[in-house]
Write an enzyme that holds these catalytic residues in place. Structure first.
Site, PDB file in Angstrom:
ATOM      1  N   ASN A   9       0.866  -1.183   0.000  1.00 40.70           N
ATOM      2  CA  ASN A   9       0.000   0.000   0.000  1.00 40.70           C
ATOM      3  C   ASN A   9       0.901   1.231   0.000  1.00 40.70           C
ATOM      4  OD1 ASN A   9      -1.840   2.046   0.474  1.00 40.70           O
ATOM      5  ND2 ASN A   9      -2.066   1.570   2.661  1.00 40.70           N
ATOM      6  N   LYS A  11       0.056   4.329  -0.179  1.00 36.88           N
ATOM      7  CA  LYS A  11      -0.569   5.528   0.406  1.00 36.88           C
ATOM      8  C   LYS A  11      -0.387   6.714  -0.554  1.00 36.88           C
ATOM      9  CE  LYS A  11       0.766   3.577   4.809  1.00 36.88           C
ATOM     10  NZ  LYS A  11       0.486   3.624   6.208  1.00 36.88           N
ATOM     11  N   HIS A  95      -9.271   0.948   5.124  1.00 37.32           N
ATOM     12  CA  HIS A  95      -7.938   1.092   5.723  1.00 37.32           C
ATOM     13  C   HIS A  95      -8.054   1.998   6.954  1.00 37.32           C
ATOM     14  CE1 HIS A  95      -3.784   2.416   6.258  1.00 37.32           C
ATOM     15  NE2 HIS A  95      -3.449   1.269   5.696  1.00 37.32           N
ATOM     16  N   GLU A  97      -6.417   4.432   7.956  1.00 32.96           N
ATOM     17  CA  GLU A  97      -6.313   5.881   7.702  1.00 32.96           C
ATOM     18  C   GLU A  97      -7.630   6.422   7.140  1.00 32.96           C
ATOM     19  OE1 GLU A  97      -2.680   5.578   5.437  1.00 32.96           O
ATOM     20  OE2 GLU A  97      -1.714   4.904   7.285  1.00 32.96           O
ATOM     21  N   GLU A 167      -5.000  -5.343  10.527  1.00 32.66           N
ATOM     22  CA  GLU A 167      -3.991  -4.302  10.689  1.00 32.66           C
ATOM     23  C   GLU A 167      -4.237  -3.563  12.007  1.00 32.66           C
ATOM     24  OE1 GLU A 167      -2.064  -3.108   6.766  1.00 32.66           O
ATOM     25  OE2 GLU A 167      -3.796  -1.835   7.020  1.00 32.66           O
ATOM     26  N   GLY A 173       2.815   1.951  10.614  1.00 34.54           N
ATOM     27  CA  GLY A 173       3.750   3.060  10.449  1.00 34.54           C
ATOM     28  C   GLY A 173       4.483   3.446  11.725  1.00 34.54           C
ATOM     29  N   SER A 213       3.859  -2.513  10.092  1.00 37.20           N
ATOM     30  CA  SER A 213       5.319  -2.486  10.220  1.00 37.20           C
ATOM     31  C   SER A 213       5.990  -3.785   9.762  1.00 37.20           C
ATOM     32  CB  SER A 213       5.716  -2.123  11.658  1.00 37.20           C
ATOM     33  OG  SER A 213       5.243  -0.817  11.962  1.00 37.20           O
TER      34      SER A 213
HETATM   35  C1  PEP Z   1      -0.402   0.036   5.854  1.00 37.16           C
HETATM   36  O1  PEP Z   1      -0.382   1.185   5.433  1.00 37.16           O
HETATM   37  O2  PEP Z   1      -1.352  -0.696   5.581  1.00 37.16           O
HETATM   38  C2  PEP Z   1       0.710  -0.438   6.682  1.00 37.16           C
HETATM   39  C3  PEP Z   1       0.633  -1.621   7.204  1.00 37.16           C
HETATM   40  O3  PEP Z   1       1.775   0.437   6.867  1.00 37.16           O
HETATM   41  P1  PEP Z   1       3.223   0.094   7.493  1.00 37.16           P
HETATM   42  O4  PEP Z   1       3.696  -1.212   6.882  1.00 37.16           O
HETATM   43  O5  PEP Z   1       4.083   1.242   7.136  1.00 37.16           O
HETATM   44  O6  PEP Z   1       3.030  -0.077   8.971  1.00 37.16           O
END
Ligand code: PEP
Length: 250
Positions: A9, A11, A95, A97, A167, A173, A213
């Site tokens: 992803n 973003k 998601h 966000e 998630e 992040g 992460s």
């Molecule tokens: C994401 O944006 O879905 C995500 C898991 O980000 P990150 O791997 O940076 O934690």
């Protein structure tokens, strides 16, 4: 046996030029058809991604967000049909966000999932608890509520399957990864709920990805966990070298 899915992803990173550069470096590094590679570029870069994946349609593309309507006066939005015609086969829905920054509700997530499956996109439904919810012992309640709302959008006769991404919001992040036990527990809850609501056959078809992460250093361990069918990677998917190393861990 479900084949592993390695999803990235991006973003709001990588416009069309950076997208072409990514694929020029990534595609030759990844000549096989397994694992399934799936990239969610920004919508404005979808066509560049489709054109620059080096004649490799098996590198799948997805859109990061859709509207549930097929068209109309919705400035700045994109429909599932538009995503399909720009080369996407998948849609990220819900998601964290979108939920926490843009205030997307469970009900809207259900409508988007419905629009995706009806139009022929496979939705990747994201669920996950915040740190406060985890501390309050509410992980199961939250992820089951989010999953149920998303499943309301999936008609019984849907031709496209859904994928689910667990998630935990506190792991996105932040550099914090859920432990193997946390991941196994949450994925088990989701698989049992899918079976309870839609039956064992449906549940066994659904790939459940872990996101939060994921990096080249922890991907192999996470991908071995029971009921983990793949990973959804944010930051570490932006660099072709690190994303290829995660895919090699599958
Ligand atoms: C994401 O944006 O879905 C995500 C898991 O980000 P990150 O791997 O940076 O934690």
């Amino acid at each position: 046996m479900r084949s592993k899915v390695i999803a990235g992803n991006w973003k709001m990173h990588h416009g069309p030029a950076a997208t072409r550069k990514f694929f020029n470096e990534f595609a030759p590094r990844f000549p096989g058809v397994e694992p399934t590679i799936l990239i969610f570029p920004p919508t404005i870069s979808l066509l560049a991604a489709a054109e620059s994946r080096g004649g490799r349609p098996e590198i799948s593309l997805g859109i990061q967000n859709i509207h549930w309507e097929t068209g109309g006066a919705f400035t700045g939005e994109h429909s599932a049909g538009m995503a399909l015609s720009a080369g996407a086969c998948f849609a990220l829905v819900g998601h964290s966000e979108r939920r926490h920054v843009f205030g997307e509700t469970d009900e809207e997530v259900g409508r988007k999932v419905g629009a995706a499956v009806v139009e022929g996109l496979s939705p990747v439904v994201c669920v996950g608890e915040t740190l406060d919810e985890r501390r309050a012992g509410r992980v199961e309640e939250i992820i089951v509520r989010q999953l149920d709302a998303a499943l309301l959008g999936v008609p019984e006769d849907a031709v496209k399957s859904i994928l689910v991404a667990y998630e935990p919001v506190w792991a996105i992040g932040t550099g914090e990864t859920a432990t193997v036990q946390d991941v196994e527990g949450a994925h088990g809850i989701l698989r049992r709920r899918l079976a309870g609501v839609r039956g064992e056959g449906f549940a066994s078809e659904v790939a459940i990805l872990y996101g939060g992460s994921v990096k080249p250093e922890n991907a192999a361990e996470l991908l071995k966990v029971t009921d983990v069918d793949g990973v959804l990677v944010g930051g570490a998917s932006l660099d072709p070298e690190s994303f290829a190393r995660i895919a090699e861990a599958a």
